[in-house]
Design a protein around this motif. Sequence first.
Motif, PDB file in Angstrom:
ATOM      1  N   SER B  74      28.127  42.291  32.253  1.00  0.00           N
ATOM      2  CA  SER B  74      29.036  43.043  32.908  1.00  0.00           C
ATOM      3  C   SER B  74      29.724  41.835  33.673  1.00  0.00           C
ATOM      4  O   SER B  74      28.986  41.139  34.258  1.00  0.00           O
ATOM      5  N   TYR B  75      31.068  42.057  33.710  1.00  0.00           N
ATOM      6  CA  TYR B  75      31.991  40.748  34.335  1.00  0.00           C
ATOM      7  C   TYR B  75      32.609  41.368  35.550  1.00  0.00           C
ATOM      8  O   TYR B  75      33.723  42.377  35.059  1.00  0.00           O
ATOM      9  N   PRO B  76      32.733  41.012  36.605  1.00  0.00           N
ATOM     10  CA  PRO B  76      33.606  41.570  37.797  1.00  0.00           C
ATOM     11  C   PRO B  76      34.866  41.146  37.531  1.00  0.00           C
ATOM     12  O   PRO B  76      35.359  40.105  36.695  1.00  0.00           O
ATOM     13  N   PRO B  77      36.207  41.581  37.987  1.00  0.00           N
ATOM     14  CA  PRO B  77      37.376  40.951  37.995  1.00  0.00           C
ATOM     15  C   PRO B  77      37.617  39.801  38.515  1.00  0.00           C
ATOM     16  O   PRO B  77      37.065  39.549  39.648  1.00  0.00           O
ATOM     17  N   PRO B  78      38.245  38.896  38.129  1.00  0.00           N
ATOM     18  CA  PRO B  78      38.673  37.545  38.804  1.00  0.00           C
ATOM     19  C   PRO B  78      39.401  37.901  39.980  1.00  0.00           C
ATOM     20  O   PRO B  78      40.013  38.683  40.126  1.00  0.00           O
ATOM     21  N   ALA B  79      38.676  36.968  40.675  1.00  0.00           N
ATOM     22  CA  ALA B  79      39.087  37.103  42.524  1.00  0.00           C
ATOM     23  C   ALA B  79      40.359  37.246  42.986  1.00  0.00           C
ATOM     24  O   ALA B  79      41.103  38.007  43.439  1.00  0.00           O
ATOM     25  N   SER B  80      41.005  36.187  42.231  1.00  0.00           N
ATOM     26  CA  SER B  80      42.658  36.054  42.303  1.00  0.00           C
ATOM     27  C   SER B  80      43.165  35.297  41.340  1.00  0.00           C
ATOM     28  O   SER B  80      42.758  34.366  40.473  1.00  0.00           O
ATOM     29  N   LEU B  81      44.568  35.611  40.835  1.00  0.00           N
ATOM     30  CA  LEU B  81      45.115  35.099  39.828  1.00  0.00           C
ATOM     31  C   LEU B  81      46.652  34.922  40.173  1.00  0.00           C
ATOM     32  O   LEU B  81      46.936  35.908  41.037  1.00  0.00           O
ATOM     33  N   SER B  82      47.382  33.932  39.468  1.00  0.00           N
ATOM     34  CA  SER B  82      48.731  33.993  39.891  1.00  0.00           C
ATOM     35  C   SER B  82      49.408  34.931  39.347  1.00  0.00           C
ATOM     36  O   SER B  82      49.021  35.255  38.147  1.00  0.00           O
ATOM     37  N   PRO B  83      50.647  35.552  39.954  1.00  0.00           N
ATOM     38  CA  PRO B  83      51.284  36.653  39.456  1.00  0.00           C
ATOM     39  C   PRO B  83      51.932  36.389  38.076  1.00  0.00           C
ATOM     40  O   PRO B  83      52.128  35.158  37.638  1.00  0.00           O
ATOM     41  N   ALA B  84      51.556  37.648  37.208  1.00  0.00           N
ATOM     42  CA  ALA B  84      52.091  37.286  35.649  1.00  0.00           C
ATOM     43  C   ALA B  84      53.128  38.315  35.816  1.00  0.00           C
ATOM     44  O   ALA B  84      53.537  39.366  36.614  1.00  0.00           O
TER      45      ALA B  84
END
Lengths: 197, 391
Positions: B74-84
């Motif tokens: 199980s993998y949590p959502p990435p903490a922060s990502l640059s806008p897409a």
Amino acid sequence: MTPIEIGRLLRAGTTGFVAGCRVSQLTVPAFGALVRAPLEDGYQIYGLIYDIHIEDDGLVRQLVTAEAISDEVMRDNRERRIVPVEMSALAVGYEQGGQIFHLLPPRPPLSLDVLYSCSQSELGRFVKAGRFGYFRHILNAKDIPVSEVLSAHIQQVRDVTQDQAWVEAAIHEIISLLRDDYPALMSVLGALSDVTV
Amino acid sequence: MSINFQQIYVQVKDIGQGARERRLQKEQAQSTARRLLERYADELDFLRAKVEAARAADPTLRCACPLNETLASSYPPPASLSPAVLLAADGSQINPDRHAAVQFCLINVGAIVLRGGSGAAPEIHTHSQLLYGEELETQTGTMTERLVALRRDLKERSLLEELSRDMKGAVVTFTDGPIELWGGRDGEDARAYQDALQSYLSLLSRMQARGVVTAGYVDKPSANLVVRLLEIASSDGGQDSLSNLRGVSDRWLYGEKTAPLLPPGHRSAVFGLQSRAEKEYQGRLALCFFYLNVGAEGHPWPVRVEIPRWVAEDAQKLDLLHAALVEQCRMMGSRPYPYLLHRAHEVAVVGLEEKYQVEQMLIQELRRQEQEVDHGSYKQSAKNLPGRTRR
């Protein structure tokens, strides 16, 4: 001066009409403001806004339960989705052949007719035509907040025209029209006291 | 009143009486499924070999096939990502109706482009195609509802590919439903399906070349691909052992209310999709999927997200898609579903009133050109009569 368009007509009757506008146009119309719907050959109808209504829909109901709404989603709902802001106006008079009448209009405006906000001079010209005949329409109207509409209107005229004599004459006229209806008179005077203080 | 409610009442009572027994059987199967999941969680080579053997015996086999993540991971959502830039498309159609006065069909596809972090209102695109006359004829007859759906699905994807062509930076596209092109593989529509499939594969390749992430979002999935894998893993090759998990669903496995495998926002392992389509979607276009719990604490809601292998094998792209879908679903509050997919649906949907308008436009134009216009069928005319209502 370019007239300010505030919306287009959705539906109308002899005593009033409802217009819709985009959310981006909502900064202009105000509760109690005088608006006009020019038709043809110098014939135009005047109305006082007594309700500004924002409808919801299923998606909006769902979005309000979200923890946060991004700017993009906010603008999408306000600018892209077809949910117009509805303004209801009470018909208070009309103009024909260059003359203003404080009577109900002979014909209502038609679907998609453009509504304009009245300019300073147009407001002054309308309220000073005749002897407050349009107050009759406001006081006789059912299902509108009469006291609040009247006080908002008088406040707007005072702010725009700076004519204190007109304000005092208007209040005397209201007292005269409501002399046999004490509760209504008290309600109107109560609201007016917030304006005239 | 067209339903005999006396008969229905008796049948409903029978269903109710059998409910307890069915629940016990289901709970037993669920317990077995959990045990099998724990037992085979790390045995990826063994599972792949079992799938391979099962596929050799049954080429139509449809199940999950592990890649390199353990079954229960199980993998949590990435903490922060640059806008897409996010793009979603959906389609709607007017099917040919032989009872109508004029024969036509319409494919309507709506797409919406949201530039994350821009603060700007999304862009909306609509593509409407009217099919009439010879366009309704196929090599084997006339246009079927299945063919219309196939062309609609292809147009959804091609519109996303067109719109994403000149975009810079991270781009994520998604549609509702599987990314595999459905319908018409066999039978009289087979040739049209093959043509559409070739177009689809080539546009998928172009998206891969440009690094565009693409996905299919399956809400409330009914296929039990992982459960099927567990059945295969525990089978001794005989047919009897294959049905021992009947009643257990992938949705339950990943979204059990009391102890879901996936906490809110988490994704499962990425699996390969073993199906007949594997011959068509090969190499980096091979079909993969993962489950994603878009629900909240105490209200799990696992959905299946289908992706091509080039997305599955790129951790950055996978994270981007994962984060984008979680964010999109959270925007919808208590009933999570990607906001943009809903908006694409709003843009694309064709109502009955619009169908009537298009039909009237066609009839008027044909009459203006002094063409003969047929009448609607009398059967349809009778159905349209106002019915008698009872108070």
